[in-house]
Design a protein around this motif. Structure first.
Motif, PDB file in Angstrom:
ATOM      1  N   MET A 156       0.796  -1.236   0.000  1.00 24.12           N
ATOM      2  CA  MET A 156       0.000   0.000   0.000  1.00 24.12           C
ATOM      3  C   MET A 156       0.824   1.279   0.000  1.00 24.12           C
ATOM      4  SD  MET A 156      -1.480  -0.311   3.915  1.00 24.12           S
ATOM      5  CE  MET A 156      -2.158  -1.932   3.555  1.00 24.12           C
ATOM      6  N   GLY A 157       2.168   1.162  -0.051  1.00 26.39           N
ATOM      7  CA  GLY A 157       2.998   2.364  -0.107  1.00 26.39           C
ATOM      8  C   GLY A 157       3.432   2.837   1.270  1.00 26.39           C
ATOM      9  N   ASP A 158       4.377   3.777   1.253  1.00 25.59           N
ATOM     10  CA  ASP A 158       5.002   4.224   2.494  1.00 25.59           C
ATOM     11  C   ASP A 158       4.014   4.840   3.473  1.00 25.59           C
ATOM     12  OD1 ASP A 158       7.377   3.413   1.406  1.00 25.59           O
ATOM     13  OD2 ASP A 158       8.058   5.421   0.864  1.00 25.59           O
ATOM     14  N   HIS A 159       3.176   5.731   2.968  1.00 26.72           N
ATOM     15  CA  HIS A 159       2.330   6.535   3.847  1.00 26.72           C
ATOM     16  C   HIS A 159       1.405   5.663   4.690  1.00 26.72           C
ATOM     17  CE1 HIS A 159       0.726  10.444   4.992  1.00 26.72           C
ATOM     18  NE2 HIS A 159      -0.487   9.915   4.918  1.00 26.72           N
ATOM     19  N   TRP A 160       0.660   4.791   4.028  1.00 23.55           N
ATOM     20  CA  TRP A 160      -0.292   3.966   4.753  1.00 23.55           C
ATOM     21  C   TRP A 160       0.394   2.857   5.531  1.00 23.55           C
ATOM     22  CZ3 TRP A 160      -4.700   6.031   5.656  1.00 23.55           C
ATOM     23  CH2 TRP A 160      -5.228   6.957   4.750  1.00 23.55           C
ATOM     24  N   ALA A 161       1.563   2.428   5.077  1.00 21.54           N
ATOM     25  CA  ALA A 161       2.308   1.415   5.838  1.00 21.54           C
ATOM     26  C   ALA A 161       2.691   1.950   7.214  1.00 21.54           C
ATOM     27  CB  ALA A 161       3.555   0.999   5.069  1.00 21.54           C
ATOM     28  N   MET A 162       2.948   3.245   7.305  1.00 16.56           N
ATOM     29  CA  MET A 162       3.268   3.844   8.598  1.00 16.56           C
ATOM     30  C   MET A 162       2.081   3.726   9.553  1.00 16.56           C
ATOM     31  SD  MET A 162       5.402   7.224   7.392  1.00 16.56           S
ATOM     32  CE  MET A 162       5.731   7.800   9.045  1.00 16.56           C
ATOM     33  N   TYR A 163       0.875   3.937   9.027  1.00 21.07           N
ATOM     34  CA  TYR A 163      -0.306   3.821   9.873  1.00 21.07           C
ATOM     35  C   TYR A 163      -0.555   2.376  10.298  1.00 21.07           C
ATOM     36  CZ  TYR A 163      -1.540   8.685   9.131  1.00 21.07           C
ATOM     37  OH  TYR A 163      -1.527  10.048   9.129  1.00 21.07           O
ATOM     38  N   VAL A 164      -0.281   1.435   9.395  1.00 23.75           N
ATOM     39  CA  VAL A 164      -0.427   0.026   9.744  1.00 23.75           C
ATOM     40  C   VAL A 164       0.547  -0.336  10.861  1.00 23.75           C
ATOM     41  CG1 VAL A 164      -0.143  -2.337   8.923  1.00 23.75           C
ATOM     42  CG2 VAL A 164      -1.298  -0.659   7.479  1.00 23.75           C
ATOM     43  N   CYS A 165       1.795   0.096  10.716  1.00 26.02           N
ATOM     44  CA  CYS A 165       2.813  -0.155  11.735  1.00 26.02           C
ATOM     45  C   CYS A 165       2.393   0.447  13.072  1.00 26.02           C
ATOM     46  CB  CYS A 165       4.154   0.429  11.285  1.00 26.02           C
ATOM     47  SG  CYS A 165       5.465   0.361  12.529  1.00 26.02           S
ATOM     48  N   MET A 166       1.937   1.676  13.025  1.00 24.68           N
ATOM     49  CA  MET A 166       1.509   2.342  14.251  1.00 24.68           C
ATOM     50  C   MET A 166       0.321   1.626  14.876  1.00 24.68           C
ATOM     51  SD  MET A 166       0.164   6.233  14.782  1.00 24.68           S
ATOM     52  CE  MET A 166      -0.586   6.688  16.351  1.00 24.68           C
ATOM     53  N   GLY A 167      -0.648   1.239  14.046  1.00 24.15           N
ATOM     54  CA  GLY A 167      -1.835   0.577  14.562  1.00 24.15           C
ATOM     55  C   GLY A 167      -1.516  -0.748  15.225  1.00 24.15           C
ATOM     56  N   VAL A 168      -0.677  -1.553  14.586  1.00 25.66           N
ATOM     57  CA  VAL A 168      -0.310  -2.855  15.148  1.00 25.66           C
ATOM     58  C   VAL A 168       0.447  -2.674  16.463  1.00 25.66           C
ATOM     59  CG1 VAL A 168       1.135  -4.895  14.795  1.00 25.66           C
ATOM     60  CG2 VAL A 168      -0.308  -4.054  12.933  1.00 25.66           C
ATOM     61  N   THR A 169       1.411  -1.758  16.467  1.00 24.28           N
ATOM     62  CA  THR A 169       2.200  -1.522  17.675  1.00 24.28           C
ATOM     63  C   THR A 169       1.324  -1.036  18.823  1.00 24.28           C
ATOM     64  OG1 THR A 169       4.137  -0.938  16.334  1.00 24.28           O
ATOM     65  CG2 THR A 169       4.165  -0.260  18.634  1.00 24.28           C
ATOM     66  N   THR A 170       0.497  -0.037  18.542  1.00 26.61           N
ATOM     67  CA  THR A 170      -0.360   0.534  19.577  1.00 26.61           C
ATOM     68  C   THR A 170      -1.358  -0.492  20.095  1.00 26.61           C
ATOM     69  OG1 THR A 170      -0.153   2.742  18.599  1.00 26.61           O
ATOM     70  CG2 THR A 170      -1.997   2.384  20.102  1.00 26.61           C
ATOM     71  N   LEU A 171      -1.967  -1.251  19.192  1.00 23.92           N
ATOM     72  CA  LEU A 171      -2.946  -2.257  19.598  1.00 23.92           C
ATOM     73  C   LEU A 171      -2.311  -3.315  20.494  1.00 23.92           C
ATOM     74  CD1 LEU A 171      -5.781  -3.452  19.419  1.00 23.92           C
ATOM     75  CD2 LEU A 171      -5.067  -4.641  17.323  1.00 23.92           C
TER      76      LEU A 171
END
Length: 211
Positions: A176-191
């Protein structure tokens, strides 16, 4: 405001929240330890920006971003002073600080992973290492300076959450590209971190054998 602008604003909001939480947790530790105002501010500042500075030094990104763009340093100092001036309400807000800290952990893990990629690092190990260092480095420095056993060694789902998030960042980026990958990373870590907090999850620990 289009979706991209909104997403960027949201990301900066998460980074600010993370900085506030990390600074508060550092200052909080200083207040509990009975440090003077300078000690409280130093702990708050190093917790908020120490991970990013460590990442930049190790990756050769000099001078560190926190020195070039000191806005987050100023925010951390102001937060630490606020905690020092009014410690009682903060001392009653452990769970709130922990939730904000989880958001900061995710934001910094994602930012560190993205920084590694933007600097040309392609190795999975390097990307994950820089993501995790960014996320937990400040907390380690806080604990060492305050004479506390580091949180990441105390069975907490903390560094492990950042590791998982940074690992997920790599395939997410190709999909999905850099931008959305950052949100995925953040979401997984935070969750993962929030699950550890609210479900009282812990990593297995070694126990000395009784003779």
């Amino acid at each position: 405001m289009d979706l991209w602008d909104f997403s960027g604003t949201l990301w900066r909001t998460f980074e600010v929240m993370g900085t506030l939480a990390f600074a508060a947790s550092g200052a909080f530790t200083g207040v509990r330890k009975g440090f003077d105002i300078f000690g409280v501010v130093v702990l708050g500042l190093i917790t908020a920006v120490g991970g990013g500075i460590t990442r930049d030094v190790l990756s050769g990104n000099l001078p560190p971003l926190a020195i070039r763009y000191p806005g987050y340093c100023v925010l951390a100092i102001v937060t630490s002073l606020a905690v020092f001036g009014r410690p009682i309400p903060v001392l009653k807000a452990d769970r709130t600080v922990a939730v904000l800290d989880a958001i900061g952990l995710g934001a910094f893990a994602a930012g560190g992973s993205m920084m590694a990629v933007s600097m040309g690092f392609q190795s999975t190990f390097t990307v994950v290492a820089l993501g995790v260092i960014t996320a937990v480095g400040g907390g380690i420095l806080r604990d060492v300076l305050s004479g506390t056993p580091p949180l990441i060694f105390r069975r907490e789902v903390y560094a492990s959450a950042a590791i998982l998030g940074s690992l997920v960042f790599i395939p997410a980026r190709s999909i999905m590209g850099d931008h959305w990958a950052m949100y995925v990373c953040m979401g997984v870590t935070t969750l993962c971190r929030l699950m550890g907090i609210f479900m009282d999850l812990h990593l297995p620990s070694g126990r000395p054998k009784r003779s």
